[in-house]
Scaffold this active site. Structure first.
Site, PDB file in Angstrom:
ATOM      1  N   GLU A  50       3.561  -8.701  -2.230  1.00 49.22           N
ATOM      2  CA  GLU A  50       4.425  -7.299  -1.905  1.00 49.22           C
ATOM      3  C   GLU A  50       5.092  -7.479  -0.834  1.00 49.22           C
ATOM      4  O   GLU A  50       4.660  -7.964   0.231  1.00 49.22           O
ATOM      5  CB  GLU A  50       3.357  -6.256  -2.012  1.00 49.22           C
ATOM      6  CG  GLU A  50       2.741  -5.994  -2.919  1.00 49.22           C
ATOM      7  CD  GLU A  50       1.661  -4.873  -2.647  1.00 49.22           C
ATOM      8  OE1 GLU A  50       1.573  -4.376  -1.729  1.00 49.22           O
ATOM      9  OE2 GLU A  50       0.777  -4.714  -3.728  1.00 49.22           O
ATOM     10  N   ASP A  61       1.560   5.172   5.377  1.00 52.83           N
ATOM     11  CA  ASP A  61       1.204   3.607   6.078  1.00 52.83           C
ATOM     12  C   ASP A  61       0.374   4.055   7.398  1.00 52.83           C
ATOM     13  O   ASP A  61       0.469   5.065   8.168  1.00 52.83           O
ATOM     14  CB  ASP A  61       2.331   2.945   6.469  1.00 52.83           C
ATOM     15  CG  ASP A  61       2.847   2.307   5.102  1.00 52.83           C
ATOM     16  OD1 ASP A  61       2.118   2.238   4.189  1.00 52.83           O
ATOM     17  OD2 ASP A  61       4.096   2.250   5.035  1.00 52.83           O
TER      18      ASP A  61
END
Length: 278
Positions: A50, A61
């Site tokens: 990824e 995040d």
């Protein structure tokens, strides 16, 4: 549709083991270091990669990946450069699946059609775009699927039986199960609870289910790998890279190895899981 993701999971199933999916931020802390790490990931044991698309407002995040994105942006990383990195990676690796992960805004600014064309040309296999729910599938998900890219959706502990079919409807490649409620890197997952959740998802789809958020060690990877088709690790790798940087945030000679040594430990844990249950 590109077949690298499907082919990789098929091959791993034949080997009787789950996948290790590793995340790194494109351009962190600079383009060359990020590429050096990316190129070496498969040799260290990563089965899928990824690649984060840096964005200035990454709401899902945790601090480590937020800082990685900001370092990349400060260093001049752009979506066009990220795609160029994938194309460069493909010059020496035509088999490892590459999935771009991030937010819709940079893609929208780039132009959806132009982005999909350029992503395919670069050798991208799939997308994870965390701020596009199923209700917005016409924005990117369906065009991506029509273009031949997998669109990988996230399921979470709060995705109930009523919501799960909508999440799975246009998902392809694999399902990414977020093992904890919250931001990336914030807690360690409970393998027992994760196992039950994976089975609940697999009852409604034939796609592989990979589990991420909170896995930091080989032992944790082994525990999660025993109940899932794959383990996704990001924050631990990004944190190791950050710890290797000098006072000015620049990479040193040991920066790539700081990440790759953890990947090797994680890979050993993932591979041991199937051996333990064989």
């Amino acid at each position: 549709m590109t077949k690298r993701i499907e082919n990789r999971f098929s091959a791993l199933k034949g080997e009787g083991r789950p996948a290790l999916v590793t995340f790194l931020m494109a351009g962190d802390p600079d383009g060359e270091t990020a590429f050096e790490i990316m190129r070496a990931l498969p040799g260290a044991g990563a089965d899928l990669i990824e690649l984060g698309m840096p964005f200035s407002d990454p709401m899902a995040d945790g601090p480590a990946i937020q800082k990685a994105g900001l370092r990349a942006l400060a260093g001049g990383e752009t979506l066009k450069k990220t795609l160029a990195t994938v194309a460069r990676f493909r010059e020496s690796d035509t088999d490892t699946p590459v999935i771009l992960m991030g937010y819709f805004n940079p893609i929208y600014v780039y132009g959806v059609d132009a982005f999909l064309d350029d992503a395919l040309a670069a050798g991208v296999d799939g997308l994870i775009v965390v701020d596009l729910p199923p209700e917005m599938d016409s924005e990117l998900c369906k065009p991506a699927l029509d273009a031949g890219l997998s669109f990988i959706r996230l399921a979470t502990p709060t995705t109930d039986e009523k919501r799960l079919p909508a999440v799975l409807q246009n998902t392809s490649g694999f399902v990414y199960y977020v093992s904890i409620t919250g931001i990336t890197g914030s807690a360690a997952p409970d393998a027992g609870k994760v196992g039950g959740a994976v089975q609940r998802i697999k009852a409604q789809t034939d796609l592989p289910v990979c589990v991420g958020f909170g896995v930091r060690t080989g032992e944790q990877a082994r525990a999660i790998a025993a109940v899932a088709d794959g383990v996704v690790v990001g924050s631990a790798l990004v944190s190791a890279l950050e710890a290797s940087l000098d006072a000015k945030g620049a990479a040193g000679t040991g920066s790539a190895e700081a990440v790759l040594s953890i990947v090797r430990d994680l890979a050993a844990g993932v591979r041991a899981a199937r051996l333990a249950t064989a």
